[in-house]
Design an enzyme around this catalytic site. Structure first.
Site, short mmCIF file in Angstrom:
data_model
loop_
_atom_site.label_atom_id
_atom_site.label_comp_id
_atom_site.label_asym_id
_atom_site.label_seq_id
_atom_site.Cartn_x
_atom_site.Cartn_y
_atom_site.Cartn_z
N LEU A 196 -3.89 10.62 -0.03
CA LEU A 196 -4.05 11.89 -0.72
C LEU A 196 -2.72 12.30 -1.35
O LEU A 196 -1.67 12.12 -0.74
CB LEU A 196 -4.45 13.01 0.25
N GLY A 218 -5.56 7.70 2.90
CA GLY A 218 -6.54 7.63 1.81
C GLY A 218 -6.51 6.28 1.11
O GLY A 218 -7.54 5.81 0.60
N ASN A 265 -3.24 7.23 9.31
CA ASN A 265 -2.16 7.89 10.05
C ASN A 265 -2.28 9.40 10.05
O ASN A 265 -1.30 10.12 10.30
CB ASN A 265 -0.81 7.47 9.46
N GLU A 266 -3.48 9.92 9.77
CA GLU A 266 -3.67 11.37 9.61
C GLU A 266 -3.08 12.19 10.75
O GLU A 266 -2.45 13.22 10.54
CB GLU A 266 -5.17 11.71 9.46
C1 LIG Z 1 -9.99 18.27 7.66
C2 LIG Z 1 -8.75 17.52 7.21
C3 LIG Z 1 -9.12 16.30 6.44
C4 LIG Z 1 -7.95 15.47 6.11
C5 LIG Z 1 -8.37 14.33 5.27
C6 LIG Z 1 -7.49 13.21 5.43
C7 LIG Z 1 -7.67 12.13 4.43
C8 LIG Z 1 -6.66 11.42 3.97
C9 LIG Z 1 -5.28 11.79 4.41
C10 LIG Z 1 -4.17 11.33 3.52
O1 LIG Z 1 -4.29 10.42 2.74
S1 LIG Z 1 -2.74 12.21 3.69
C11 LIG Z 1 -1.50 11.22 2.90
C12 LIG Z 1 -0.99 10.25 3.88
N1 LIG Z 1 0.00 9.40 3.26
C13 LIG Z 1 1.12 9.07 3.84
O2 LIG Z 1 1.42 9.46 4.95
C14 LIG Z 1 2.06 8.20 3.03
C15 LIG Z 1 3.31 8.93 2.72
N2 LIG Z 1 4.18 8.10 1.91
C16 LIG Z 1 4.90 7.09 2.42
O3 LIG Z 1 4.87 6.75 3.57
C17 LIG Z 1 5.77 6.37 1.44
O4 LIG Z 1 5.94 7.18 0.32
C18 LIG Z 1 5.22 5.00 0.99
C19 LIG Z 1 3.80 5.11 0.47
C20 LIG Z 1 5.28 4.01 2.16
C21 LIG Z 1 6.12 4.47 -0.16
O5 LIG Z 1 7.46 4.44 0.26
P1 LIG Z 1 8.62 4.38 -0.84
O6 LIG Z 1 9.89 4.30 -0.10
O7 LIG Z 1 8.31 3.30 -1.84
O8 LIG Z 1 8.50 5.74 -1.66
P2 LIG Z 1 9.02 7.19 -1.22
O9 LIG Z 1 10.49 7.30 -1.60
O10 LIG Z 1 8.68 7.47 0.19
O11 LIG Z 1 8.16 8.15 -2.15
C22 LIG Z 1 8.39 8.26 -3.54
C23 LIG Z 1 7.95 9.64 -4.00
O12 LIG Z 1 6.56 9.79 -3.77
C24 LIG Z 1 6.32 10.96 -2.96
N3 LIG Z 1 5.15 10.73 -2.11
C25 LIG Z 1 4.94 9.74 -1.25
N4 LIG Z 1 3.74 9.82 -0.69
C26 LIG Z 1 3.15 10.92 -1.22
C27 LIG Z 1 1.87 11.52 -1.05
N5 LIG Z 1 0.93 11.03 -0.21
N6 LIG Z 1 1.58 12.63 -1.76
C28 LIG Z 1 2.50 13.15 -2.62
N7 LIG Z 1 3.73 12.60 -2.84
C29 LIG Z 1 4.05 11.50 -2.14
C30 LIG Z 1 7.60 11.11 -2.15
O13 LIG Z 1 7.72 12.41 -1.68
C31 LIG Z 1 8.65 10.75 -3.17
O14 LIG Z 1 8.76 11.87 -4.04
P3 LIG Z 1 10.17 12.28 -4.72
O15 LIG Z 1 11.14 12.47 -3.60
O16 LIG Z 1 10.52 11.10 -5.59
O17 LIG Z 1 9.87 13.54 -5.45
#
Ligand SMILES: CCCCCC/C=C\CC(=O)SCCNC(=O)CCNC(=O)[C@H](O)C(C)(C)COP(=O)(O)OP(=O)(O)OC[C@H]1O[C@@H](n2cnc3c(N)ncnc32)[C@H](O)[C@@H]1OP(=O)(O)O
Length: 303
Positions: free
Chosen positions: A109, A154, A178-179
């Site tokens: 997400l 997601g 990992n929610e």
């Molecule tokens: C009733 C409740 C129902 C809940 C429903 C649940 C369903 C789904 C849940 C989800 O999907 S929640 C999202 C979970 N995702 C994560 O935990 C992943 C988080 N991200 C990471 O671990 C890492 O970013 C990565 C994917 C392993 C990539 O690592 P990398 O080192 O290549 O990149 P980063 O430097 O960490 O990130 C770059 C940039 O992207 C932003 N970002 C990362 N993930 C997200 C995200 N999910 N949403 C929005 N933005 C994200 C991160 O903050 C960095 O931003 P800037 O610093 O460049 O602005």
């Protein structure tokens, strides 16, 4: 009779399209690298690149929402529309879903879509997420996930909605739901998809612990079907596709429907309640605080 009910079911799953295409450029067509006839033309949108191969009946669909393919409302919408376009074109029997962003298949997400947003926006966003899951989970096409990067939450759900998963052998490319580590709870249909893939006990453990599995463990637990060197992900996905396409479509599609219908029907019956539940949960002050803190941690851990 069986065919008719399968078709009716598929029709029910085709819910309304949205008129929310903020900033999208759908329907663009351009020649693929290397040129060629119609079979080599690629189409798609700003965030989804489709490379169709009419000769084989297989299209490669690439997520390209840099930096991490977070599932923004626009990306969700464009994915649904691209998939629908391929489903409606009888030339195509299979889709390989992969990432155009280096090192990440899909970060799940887009947390900015649910942090500091009003309930109406969260509801619209969640409906789009439900729609993508329904479309992929029930797709009549063979869907193979070529997972060429990290695949949390997601992202994992999109991969699990495919028929088959090939993961690149890189310890950084972890996959799982990992929610709980974000302080949120996977809804029942994500849980059901997990259970249908890896079984109840493994899901119970992995969901509570918020486990993200490295490739070898993902293979062992059954989250993915193959782990291969990174440069072989695409070719292995194509070989898997050939294996699935060797089965007559009608028999495979009706069997898929038989296996997945009950799980999808459960969401279709409770879709509004699931949306309300999501909105009231994520809009709580305490949940907003943990999501903000998680996003902040992501932003700070650079380098
Ligand atoms: C009733 C409740 C129902 C809940 C429903 C649940 C369903 C789904 C849940 C989800 O999907 S929640 C999202 C979970 N995702 C994560 O935990 C992943 C988080 N991200 C990471 O671990 C890492 O970013 C990565 C994917 C392993 C990539 O690592 P990398 O080192 O290549 O990149 P980063 O430097 O960490 O990130 C770059 C940039 O992207 C932003 N970002 C990362 N993930 C997200 C995200 N999910 N949403 C929005 N933005 C994200 C991160 O903050 C960095 O931003 P800037 O610093 O460049 O602005």
């Amino acid at each position: 009779m069986a065919l008719a009910s399968g078709v009716r079911f598929a029709e029910r799953a085709l819910l309304r399209p949205w008129a929310l295409l903020r900033g999208t450029t759908l329907g663009r067509t351009e020649p693929a690298a290397g040129g060629g006839g119609d079979g080599a033309r690629r189409f798609g949108s700003q965030r989804v690149l489709v490379e169709p191969d009419a000769a084989s009946g297989v299209a490669v669909m690439k997520l390209r929402n840099p930096p991490v393919n977070a599932l923004s409302l626009e990306l969700l919408t464009e994915l649904v529309i691209s998939l629908e376009k391929l489903e409606n074109d009888k030339t195509f029997r299979g889709v390989i879903l992969t990432s155009d962003c280096p090192r990440v298949f899909c970060a799940g997400l887009d947390l900015t879509e649910i942090c500091g947003r009003n309930p109406a926006h969260c509801a619209e966003y969640w409906k789009a997420m439900q729609e993508l899951w329904l479309r992929t989970y029930l797709s009549s096409l063979v869907l193979v996930a070529a997972i060429n990067g990290a695949c949390p939450a997601g992202g994992c759900i999109i991969a699990l909605s495919c028929d088959c998963r090939v993961l690149a052998d890189n310890p950084k490319y972890r996959i799982g739901l990992n929610e709980t580590l974000l302080g949120i709870i996977a809804p029942f249909w994500l849980k059901d998809t997990y259970v249908n893939t890896i079984g109840h006990r493994a899901s119970e453990q992995a969901l509570q612990l918020g486990s993200l599995f490295p490739p070898a463990e993902a293979l062992q637990v059954g989250l993915v079907d193959q782990v291969v060197p990174e440069d072989q992900v695409q070719s292995t996905a194509l070989s898997e596709m050939a294996r699935w396409l060797a089965v007559p479509d009608h028999a495979r599609q009706l069997t898929k429907n038989m296996m997945r219908k009950a799980t999808a029907d459960r969401l279709l019956r409770q879709r509004d309640a699931d949306t309300q539940n999501f909105v009231s949960f994520v809009c709580r002050d305490s949940i907003q605080k943990s999501l903000q803190a998680y996003l902040e941690k992501l932003r700070q851990r650079k380098g």
